[in-house]
Enzyme design. Structure first.
Site, PDB file in Angstrom:
ATOM      1  N   SER A  23     -21.993  21.545   7.664  1.00  0.00           N
ATOM      2  CA  SER A  23     -21.622  21.166   6.289  1.00  0.00           C
ATOM      3  C   SER A  23     -22.278  19.836   5.961  1.00  0.00           C
ATOM      4  CB  SER A  23     -20.104  21.023   6.175  1.00  0.00           C
ATOM      5  OG  SER A  23     -19.759  20.395   4.957  1.00  0.00           O
TER       6      SER A  23
ATOM      7  N   TYR B 162     -12.489  17.055   9.002  1.00  0.00           N
ATOM      8  CA  TYR B 162     -13.454  18.134   8.742  1.00  0.00           C
ATOM      9  C   TYR B 162     -14.881  17.601   8.897  1.00  0.00           C
ATOM     10  CZ  TYR B 162     -15.999  21.762   6.195  1.00  0.00           C
ATOM     11  OH  TYR B 162     -16.902  22.743   5.836  1.00  0.00           O
TER      12      TYR B 162
HETATM   13  N1  LIG Z   1     -17.166  26.847   1.043  1.00  0.00           N
HETATM   14  C1  LIG Z   1     -17.820  25.722   1.177  1.00  0.00           C
HETATM   15  O1  LIG Z   1     -17.975  24.939   0.207  1.00  0.00           O
HETATM   16  C2  LIG Z   1     -18.429  25.340   2.503  1.00  0.00           C
HETATM   17  C3  LIG Z   1     -19.345  24.287   2.503  1.00  0.00           C
HETATM   18  C4  LIG Z   1     -19.934  23.905   3.706  1.00  0.00           C
HETATM   19  C5  LIG Z   1     -19.603  24.571   4.867  1.00  0.00           C
HETATM   20  N2  LIG Z   1     -18.695  25.601   4.822  1.00  0.00           N
HETATM   21  C6  LIG Z   1     -18.383  26.250   6.100  1.00  0.00           C
HETATM   22  O2  LIG Z   1     -18.696  27.614   5.990  1.00  0.00           O
HETATM   23  C7  LIG Z   1     -17.899  28.358   6.901  1.00  0.00           C
HETATM   24  C8  LIG Z   1     -17.285  29.534   6.159  1.00  0.00           C
HETATM   25  O3  LIG Z   1     -16.455  29.051   5.121  1.00  0.00           O
HETATM   26  P1  LIG Z   1     -16.233  29.870   3.770  1.00  0.00           P
HETATM   27  O4  LIG Z   1     -16.593  28.973   2.660  1.00  0.00           O
HETATM   28  O5  LIG Z   1     -16.842  31.198   3.882  1.00  0.00           O
HETATM   29  O6  LIG Z   1     -14.632  29.946   3.807  1.00  0.00           O
HETATM   30  P2  LIG Z   1     -13.645  31.193   3.719  1.00  0.00           P
HETATM   31  O7  LIG Z   1     -14.078  32.118   2.638  1.00  0.00           O
HETATM   32  O8  LIG Z   1     -12.290  30.615   3.670  1.00  0.00           O
HETATM   33  O9  LIG Z   1     -13.866  31.940   5.123  1.00  0.00           O
HETATM   34  C9  LIG Z   1     -13.460  31.369   6.325  1.00  0.00           C
HETATM   35  C10 LIG Z   1     -13.613  32.386   7.421  1.00  0.00           C
HETATM   36  O10 LIG Z   1     -13.208  31.788   8.657  1.00  0.00           O
HETATM   37  C11 LIG Z   1     -12.259  32.656   9.280  1.00  0.00           C
HETATM   38  N3  LIG Z   1     -11.285  31.908  10.063  1.00  0.00           N
HETATM   39  C12 LIG Z   1     -10.535  30.848   9.678  1.00  0.00           C
HETATM   40  N4  LIG Z   1      -9.699  30.488  10.662  1.00  0.00           N
HETATM   41  C13 LIG Z   1      -9.923  31.350  11.700  1.00  0.00           C
HETATM   42  C14 LIG Z   1      -9.354  31.510  12.992  1.00  0.00           C
HETATM   43  N5  LIG Z   1      -8.361  30.711  13.443  1.00  0.00           N
HETATM   44  N6  LIG Z   1      -9.826  32.499  13.787  1.00  0.00           N
HETATM   45  C15 LIG Z   1     -10.806  33.344  13.350  1.00  0.00           C
HETATM   46  N7  LIG Z   1     -11.377  33.238  12.128  1.00  0.00           N
HETATM   47  C16 LIG Z   1     -10.929  32.255  11.318  1.00  0.00           C
HETATM   48  C17 LIG Z   1     -11.566  33.364   8.146  1.00  0.00           C
HETATM   49  O11 LIG Z   1     -10.959  34.537   8.655  1.00  0.00           O
HETATM   50  P3  LIG Z   1      -9.647  35.193   7.906  1.00  0.00           P
HETATM   51  O12 LIG Z   1      -9.898  35.062   6.424  1.00  0.00           O
HETATM   52  O13 LIG Z   1      -9.701  36.620   8.365  1.00  0.00           O
HETATM   53  O14 LIG Z   1      -8.479  34.430   8.359  1.00  0.00           O
HETATM   54  C18 LIG Z   1     -12.753  33.628   7.213  1.00  0.00           C
HETATM   55  O15 LIG Z   1     -13.451  34.759   7.629  1.00  0.00           O
HETATM   56  C19 LIG Z   1     -16.872  27.364   7.455  1.00  0.00           C
HETATM   57  O16 LIG Z   1     -17.310  26.927   8.729  1.00  0.00           O
HETATM   58  C20 LIG Z   1     -16.915  26.221   6.471  1.00  0.00           C
HETATM   59  O17 LIG Z   1     -16.562  25.005   7.072  1.00  0.00           O
HETATM   60  C21 LIG Z   1     -18.112  25.994   3.666  1.00  0.00           C
END
Ligand SMILES: NC(=O)c1ccc[n+]([C@@H]2O[C@H](COP(=O)([O-])OP(=O)(O)OC[C@H]3O[C@@H](n4cnc5c(N)ncnc54)[C@H](OP(=O)(O)O)[C@@H]3O)[C@@H](O)[C@H]2O)c1
Length: 278
Positions: free
Chosen positions: A164, A177
């Site tokens: 990130s 984070y």
């Molecule tokens: N969205 C942003 O702005 C952003 C920016 C930079 C980086 N990121 C990074 O991108 C990655 C994906 O985020 P996203 O934006 O796609 O968020 P998201 O839509 O909330 O998805 C998060 C994913 O992580 C899984 N997860 C969470 N806790 C878990 C656990 N204890 N065990 C197994 N799986 C788990 C969730 O599974 P379930 O839903 O099945 O629980 C879901 O598939 C993360 O690493 C986040 O830090 C996001």
């Protein structure tokens, strides 16, 4: 090719043992390269799964916790759903064990699972500190530790971590984070040195804000005007690009590397400006 054997200075895990999966290098069960994608039940991970499926020719193993959502994405991608919780090392071990049993090997690990927490650090419950570090940092390390012996044995594979921009520059009220994501980048950098000379690649994709349920789930909406949230498909394209072209680090959108580089070159000035303009 000679079997590499267990990693030096490390305890032998079940998947390190040469006899565990037969002599190396092992053929994959379907002959297709295998990608194990975590976080695939939502947002970026789901988009990555869809991107790999569109490329064709991959055996996809998808992880998330929500079985129904994960099954839906897996059906859409012609993938295998391997649901489990990655917030403890045992869950990470189970996932890799099941992946190796189902597919016979893993060529690409996309570690995309992650959670956020936003608010003043002094208001952060200790349990939330542990959970963010467990899912965003420790799980990446435990999955890598479990999957790497197989990859090293075959001297071919790719580890891709979703980082990130928060880890590159630090973000107010996202201290833990940001620290977790910075540590993921340092972990990747350090692994690259260890794996130099091999055909194992390590990449970090560094997104800014992405339009996913991430913000709703952490309980704090995204309120900055910049960077503007991008579609998860753009991050999936960056992930594919990093794997296909063996890029170590990909910022998405690309201009985000400017603040990250600027901070590296002039940290005091960057800090002053960031404090003032947030
Ligand atoms: N969205 C942003 O702005 C952003 C920016 C930079 C980086 N990121 C990074 O991108 C990655 C994906 O985020 P996203 O934006 O796609 O968020 P998201 O839509 O909330 O998805 C998060 C994913 O992580 C899984 N997860 C969470 N806790 C878990 C656990 N204890 N065990 C197994 N799986 C788990 C969730 O599974 P379930 O839903 O099945 O629980 C879901 O598939 C993360 O690493 C986040 O830090 C996001």
């Amino acid at each position: 090719m000679e079997a590499a054997g267990p990693l030096p200075h490390s305890p032998v895990l079940p998947e390190d043992r040469p006899g565990r999966h037969g002599p190396a290098p092992r053929a994959h069960r379907t002959g297709a390269p295998v990608a194990l994608i975590t976080g695939a039940s939502s947002g970026i991970g789901a988009a990555v799964a869809t991107r790999f499926a569109a490329e064709g020719g991959w055996q996809l193993l998808l992880n998330g916790r929500d079985q129904e959502r994960l099954d839906r994405i897996a059906d859409h991608c012609g993938a295998t759903a391997l649901p489990c919780d990655l917030s403890d090392p045992a869950g990470c071990g189970q996932l890799v064990e099941r992946a190796l049993d189902v597919a016979g090997g893993v060529d690409v690990l996309v570690a995309g699972a992650g959670i956020g927490w936003a608010g003043p650090f002094m208001a952060m419950p200790p349990a939330a500190i542990d959970e963010v570090l467990a899912v965003d940092l420790a799980a990446v390390m435990h999955l890598t530790r479990r999957v790497l012996p197989d990859i090293v044995r075959r001297d071919r594979g790719h580890l891709l971590f979703v980082g990130s921009i928060a880890g590159a520059v630090g973000v107010r009220e996202e201290a833990v984070y940001s620290a977790a994501k910075a540590a993921v980048a340092a972990f990747a950098e350090s692994l690259r040195y260890e794996l130099a000379g091999s055909r194992v690649r390590v990449s970090v994709v560094v997104p800014g804000a992405v339009n996913t349920p991430f913000f709703t789930r952490r309980g704090a909406p995204y309120q900055r005007s910049r960077p503007r949230p991008i579609a998860p498909a753009r991050v999936a394209d960056a992930v594919w690009d990093a794997v296909a072209h063996e890029r170590s680090e990909v910022f998405v959108p690309g201009w985000l590397q400017l603040p990250a580089r600027f901070k590296g070159l002039a940290p005091a000035l960057f800090r002053r400006l960031a404090t003032r303009f947030a």
